[in-house]
Design an enzyme around this catalytic site. Structure first.
Site, short mmCIF file in Angstrom:
data_model
loop_
_atom_site.label_atom_id
_atom_site.label_comp_id
_atom_site.label_asym_id
_atom_site.label_seq_id
_atom_site.Cartn_x
_atom_site.Cartn_y
_atom_site.Cartn_z
N ASP A 140 0.92 -0.99 -0.02
CA ASP A 140 0.01 0.06 0.14
C ASP A 140 0.94 1.12 -0.03
OD1 ASP A 140 -2.37 -1.35 -0.07
OD2 ASP A 140 -2.44 -1.56 2.12
N LYS A 190 0.71 -8.12 -2.62
CA LYS A 190 -0.64 -7.46 -3.07
C LYS A 190 -0.62 -6.15 -3.60
CE LYS A 190 -3.95 -5.88 -0.18
NZ LYS A 190 -4.53 -4.57 -0.83
N ASP A 232 -5.16 -6.71 -6.57
CA ASP A 232 -6.47 -6.36 -5.73
C ASP A 232 -7.11 -5.02 -6.28
OD1 ASP A 232 -8.40 -6.41 -3.53
OD2 ASP A 232 -6.90 -5.21 -2.31
N LYS A 273 -10.62 -5.30 -6.96
CA LYS A 273 -12.13 -5.65 -6.64
C LYS A 273 -13.12 -5.29 -7.79
CE LYS A 273 -10.87 -4.85 -1.78
NZ LYS A 273 -9.71 -4.39 -1.77
N LEU A 274 -12.97 -5.75 -8.83
CA LEU A 274 -13.84 -5.56 -9.89
C LEU A 274 -15.24 -5.65 -9.65
CD1 LEU A 274 -11.27 -5.46 -11.47
CD2 LEU A 274 -12.17 -6.42 -13.36
N ASP A 320 -18.95 -4.41 -11.62
CA ASP A 320 -19.53 -3.84 -12.84
C ASP A 320 -20.39 -4.57 -13.53
OD1 ASP A 320 -19.99 -1.43 -14.89
OD2 ASP A 320 -18.16 -0.96 -14.19
N PRO A 339 -21.64 -7.35 -16.28
CA PRO A 339 -20.90 -8.52 -16.67
C PRO A 339 -19.89 -8.36 -17.68
CG PRO A 339 -23.12 -9.36 -16.15
CD PRO A 339 -23.02 -7.78 -15.79
N ASN A 340 -20.40 -7.73 -19.02
CA ASN A 340 -19.62 -7.45 -19.96
C ASN A 340 -18.21 -6.76 -19.79
OD1 ASN A 340 -18.95 -8.07 -22.99
ND2 ASN A 340 -18.97 -5.86 -23.11
N THR A 341 -18.59 -5.63 -18.95
CA THR A 341 -17.27 -4.87 -18.63
C THR A 341 -16.34 -5.50 -17.61
OG1 THR A 341 -18.76 -2.81 -18.77
CG2 THR A 341 -16.66 -2.80 -17.34
N THR A 392 -13.42 -6.12 5.42
CA THR A 392 -13.21 -6.32 6.88
C THR A 392 -13.21 -5.23 7.86
OG1 THR A 392 -10.73 -6.03 6.42
CG2 THR A 392 -11.34 -8.54 6.58
N ARG A 420 -3.29 -8.82 12.20
CA ARG A 420 -2.43 -7.91 13.07
C ARG A 420 -1.95 -8.61 14.18
NH1 ARG A 420 -4.01 -4.84 9.82
NH2 ARG A 420 -5.13 -2.57 9.97
N GLN A 431 -9.61 -1.20 10.41
CA GLN A 431 -10.21 -2.53 10.35
C GLN A 431 -11.25 -2.92 11.46
OE1 GLN A 431 -9.80 -3.92 7.71
NE2 GLN A 431 -7.77 -4.07 6.90
N GLY A 474 -0.47 -5.93 5.88
CA GLY A 474 0.07 -4.67 5.52
C GLY A 474 0.98 -3.88 6.86
N ARG A 475 0.17 -3.06 7.29
CA ARG A 475 1.08 -2.15 8.33
C ARG A 475 1.63 -2.86 9.60
NH1 ARG A 475 -4.23 1.74 8.14
NH2 ARG A 475 -5.05 -0.36 7.65
#
Length: 238
Positions: A10, A32, A59, A61-62, A64, A66-68, A122, A184, A193, A213-214
């Site tokens: 990130d 990620k 990551d 997270k699509l 939209d 279906p075709n897109t 989360t 964590r 979170q 991550g952090r």
């Protein structure tokens, strides 16, 4: 999928990524790349990280029509990442279209990226589900339902909280991937979170992979922090 520890990169740009990865020398990581980094650096950051020998969870997270999503996944498959995701809330047709796009876009002779669905973030609480999303169901039931339709749509697994893994494994089988963020160490802050867990808890509950991550990226010694999390995740703590 073996049980990887995935580090969330990130960061705002390639310079910060390189500064971080330089701590790891020849260690091959699973990382990620999320919206913050990908939207700034584009596909070039994927090529760069792949050249360094690291596995990648893209990551984005699509979510939209279906075709897109199908056409977007067709393009993302050409990047040859290891893992991608969609929002399960997009529905079965959208998720099935994502798989179609990945299969169409994967270069010949290569394995398509695994595809998982986000059930609930989360950062989502029961109160938020009821008051803001107007879903009048228990959060655990919502996650299980979304995971079931993801499996029916041909997806390989889900992103979920560690606290939902046992129920998902019982209902969908342990081969259905459960990638669990919100990890964590016990003395770390929860930050933004809500449903968090330690690496030890994630291991005991049966997560396929954890995303950290952090607890690694914001530490003074990222390599040492990584090794501590890895030991806890792999049950090698002395």
């Amino acid at each position: 999928m073996e049980r990887p520890l995935i580090i969330a990169l990130d960061f705002k740009d390639r310079t910060e990524v390189d500064d971080f990865l330089n701590h790891f020398h020849d260690e091959k990581l699973f990382v990620k790349v999320g919206m913050e980094l990908f939207y700034q650096e584009g596909p070039a950051i994927i090529s760069h990280i792949k050249q360094l020998g690291h596995a990648i969870f893209l990551d984005l997270k699509l979510h939209d029509i279906p075709n897109t999503v199908k056409q977007a996944m067709r393009g993302l498959a050409k990047l040859e990442v290891d893992l991608v995701n969609v929002h399960a809330a997009g529905g079965k047709k959208m998720m099935a279209a994502a798989i179609e796009g990945l299969e169409a876009g994967t270069p010949e002779g290569k394995q398509r990226p695994a595809c998982i669905a986000v059930t609930q973030l989360t950062s989502t609480s029961q109160e938020m589900v009821e008051d803001e999303l107007l879903i009048n169901e228990n959060l655990d039931h919502v996650v299980l339902h979304y995971a079931k339709i993801a499996k029916e749509s041909g997806l390989d697994g889900v992103v979920c909280s560690t606290h939902e893994v046992e129920v998902l494994n019982e209902n969908l089988g342990v081969s259905f991937i459960t990638v669990t963020p919100g990890i964590r160490m016990k003395d770390d802050s929860a930050d933004d979170q809500t449903r968090i867990a330690t690496p030890e808890q994630a291991r005991r509950l049966g997560s396929t992979a954890i995303v950290v991550g952090r607890s690694i990226t914001k530490q003074a010694n990222p390599y040492e922090a990584y090794m501590n999390v890895k030991k806890a995740w792999e049950d090698t703590v002395e």
